[in-house]
Design an enzyme around this catalytic site. Sequence first.
Site, mmCIF file in Angstrom:
data_model
loop_
_atom_site.group_PDB
_atom_site.id
_atom_site.type_symbol
_atom_site.label_atom_id
_atom_site.label_comp_id
_atom_site.label_asym_id
_atom_site.label_seq_id
_atom_site.Cartn_x
_atom_site.Cartn_y
_atom_site.Cartn_z
ATOM 1 N N HIS A 56 1.265 -1.269 0.177
ATOM 2 C CA HIS A 56 0.074 0.018 0.360
ATOM 3 C C HIS A 56 0.357 1.217 0.247
ATOM 4 O O HIS A 56 1.791 1.195 0.558
ATOM 5 C CB HIS A 56 -1.195 0.020 1.376
ATOM 6 C CG HIS A 56 -1.715 -1.201 0.852
ATOM 7 N ND1 HIS A 56 -3.140 -1.284 0.520
ATOM 8 C CD2 HIS A 56 -2.204 -2.292 2.100
ATOM 9 C CE1 HIS A 56 -3.967 -2.178 0.504
ATOM 10 N NE2 HIS A 56 -3.075 -2.546 1.502
ATOM 11 N N CYS A 80 0.507 -26.140 -16.444
ATOM 12 C CA CYS A 80 -0.521 -24.371 -16.575
ATOM 13 C C CYS A 80 0.685 -23.589 -15.986
ATOM 14 O O CYS A 80 0.846 -22.357 -16.586
ATOM 15 C CB CYS A 80 -1.201 -24.821 -15.519
ATOM 16 S SG CYS A 80 -2.941 -26.532 -15.693
#
Lengths: 489, 425
Positions: free
Chosen positions: A53, A405
Amino acid sequence: MTEEIFDCCIIGAGVVGCAIARRLAQFQLKTAVIEKGPDVCCGTSKANSGIVHAGYAAQPGTLKAKFNAAGNPLFDQVCHELSVPFARIGTFVVAITDDGIKVLEKLYQRGQENKIPKLQIITDTQKIRQMEPSLTPNVTGVLYAPTGGIVSPYDLTIGLAENAYVNGVQFFFNSEVVGIDIKERYKVIQTRSKEIKTHFILNAAGVHADEISRMVGLDYFTITPRKGEYILLDKKCIELNHVLFPIPTPISKGIVVSITMEGHIFLGPNAETIEDKEDKSTTTEGLNEIIEGARKLVPDIPVNEAIVTYAGLRAVSDNNDFIIEPTKVEGFINVAGIQSPGLTASLAIAEYIVELLENLGVKLSVKPNFNPIREIPPRFATLSNEERHQLILRNPDYGHIICRCEYVTEAEIKAAIHRPLGATTLDGVKFRTRAQMGRCHGGFCTNRILEILSRELQVPIEQISKKGPKSELIVGKTKDLWRITVEGN
Amino acid sequence: MKEIKVDIAVVGGGPAGLAAAIAAREQGADVLIIERDFELGGILHQCIHNGFGLHIFKEELTGPEFAQRYINRVNELKIPAKLDTMVISISPEKEIIAVNKIDGLLRIKAGAIILAMGCRERTRHNILVPGSRPAGIYPAGLAQRLVNIEGFMPGKRFVILGSGDIGMIMARRLTWEGAKVEAVVEIQPYPSGLIRNQVQCLKDYNIPLILEHTVIQVHGHQRVEGVTIAKVDEKWRPIPGTERFIECDTLLLSVGLIPENELSKAAGIEIDPKTKGPIVTNFLETSIPGIFACGNVLQVHDLIDNVALEGTRAGEMAATYISRKLEVAESKISCLPGTNVGYVVPQFISSRAFSDKITFFMRAKKPQRNVYVEFIMNNQQIYRKFTKFALPSEMIKVNLPPLKDFAEKISDITINIIPKGEEGQ
């Protein structure tokens, strides 16, 4: 009982505990980390938003504000040293009404008070949509924080822990703390299997920090778990360049739409206060709430691209702020109530702990041979074809893709097992290599990884677990059940 | 980097890929099979139950036996295969990059490519099953591999969510192994797999099939301790008050298969959002000329025989393309799913095929009895075929006579499934 007395014992191997451990590893101290789970990063640190943040959100004057602002700038160097991918992609708080703009202005003001650099309110909606094409056409303005960023919270925690370990910090796993005895010269931390003597205790036990504090007779705060659920979507299912926040609610920053370092899109978290500190279950209501919230920011969220849902628990203290302080019990320091922006704050909290220890008279002499660099094996998925080819010629295991994947090779899985603080469980392999984290979520590779773990750790496959004791995957060989039934008769 | 040149590269050595490789080789093409596992045969090796081959061989074979017939033919024809080799990219110029331990990275330049990568299982998360995340939740196919190939039991007491064929077959298989299958739970009002599996795998073993229910919560921190199921309304929302706890240590999921088209998408091949497979012409050619698709990567089949037959056709078409006899279409018409039709393959008919009989595959959206499959062109019904059942679980195959027999002006076709008596309205 070991006769060794540690200088510092950290309870809890989450991001805060591991950040402290790595910082203390730089000094000539005997440090240990004591962890309930089978690995580092088993709690809140593995299931959060992974957002670094900027620091405009926290109330000025709080510890949250202080450590958020101080923690954010530390990420570039630490992540570089630890080979942890980190990117300052910038964050948006998105307003969709004129009232929303007023909230943005308040947040901007708060950001100024918290001394957050480069904040900017953008109301040119054309420009906003250019910066973020998937954003709702209802956008009226955004608070843009270019210093906000993303990091994989488990990559960071594992990186901090490994680096602490190679620099001399000991780790005790599967070691739930059940009691603490305060002796005259030291303290004794009791786990179910051993006793560990230490001069200082740093209580970084996350949602359990209040229980640990009570073990030394300090019953002055409680930690209430506040659950947040998440949905992770497949890579590239929408174009996204920034972290998108809605206008915050009184208790949370709201349901975010963001991208992970690997390119997956994630939605969440909601915020639900619960009682059970082990309850990390998702709920129909919660998932629906997330989807609804996410659609306000990005209307075309392709929910059918979901590849995993999960929940994490925020460790919320009574006053809603961090509790980072020495206590009446000499040598017992609480590092508690570390909820959002705890990940961002973690590195700064570690710095502050050093200061605290110094003030408490701990002699901190720098360890001359401390190595801040953590090297990781090459990741097949991120290399060019030529690099891949050369790598396979040197180590053929790089030519065997186990997780199709995420393109994780056998070489990387073996390395994850044999690294310092290596993986011993399926989840351990997952968080270190990304194998089983892609769209098929282990459908293809689970049995292959079980086999590799069993072979490399030289334990029978029946003993390989997902996440420690009692989470083994295989219950026995075929025909065993008949044997039991027949013999039982 | 090692470079290989080949007429036709087949990506995937399961039944579709094997059949395609054989057909192409029989037409004289140089073929290379690329297979990521250590042996050819694909998923068939773990399908040790019988029931395969009724159409092609007129006998009931097990999966491994069925596969072996194709593997034997591949060996007879000396078709080379790169095993333990994973394709990591396909370019529109038909260049494949593959990787294995021995060659490192391989560049394979192909005249034509046949996509036969099969499909993957939908997971618990794809359908947002809520609850905790303990050990003991497996896609049914993974459990099948563990039991039938590796010889391990993934649990003792099971609930199976979804009545797909693999789920029902595993219910029986696990019962044979002495495990207890508490229930198969299906959200739809009808089973999603074949009727014969419902009878032979569930009914015969008194395993309850609970329709119109779903799992609304998984319980247990370390290992599954049980699931809560609930009845659902017509929009699949759980109905409050109908919750029921079932104790179990394992939850298997058989909730559908997804064609594995990540390589195709990265190559720029157009994907049908309904089938999740490439959009193809009646020649099984994708949107990139010279790249063909067959088997479960094209559409999820319920019969292996159809997979193999589709592979054979793709192999023939690719060989024809290589010999430059597959003429470029001047134009093509669309074949669109209409009333009660979930999808249609092929999605296009080449103008070069207007004199050919065209085989269509489709699935009904809802179960219906006594229906016509009707083909509409220019608002006219040009052809219809009666069928007794139209079930979402059973693919419908219809051969449409040559289009040029029907109309002067050939244009797009819409296909409907209409109850007998309402056709052409």
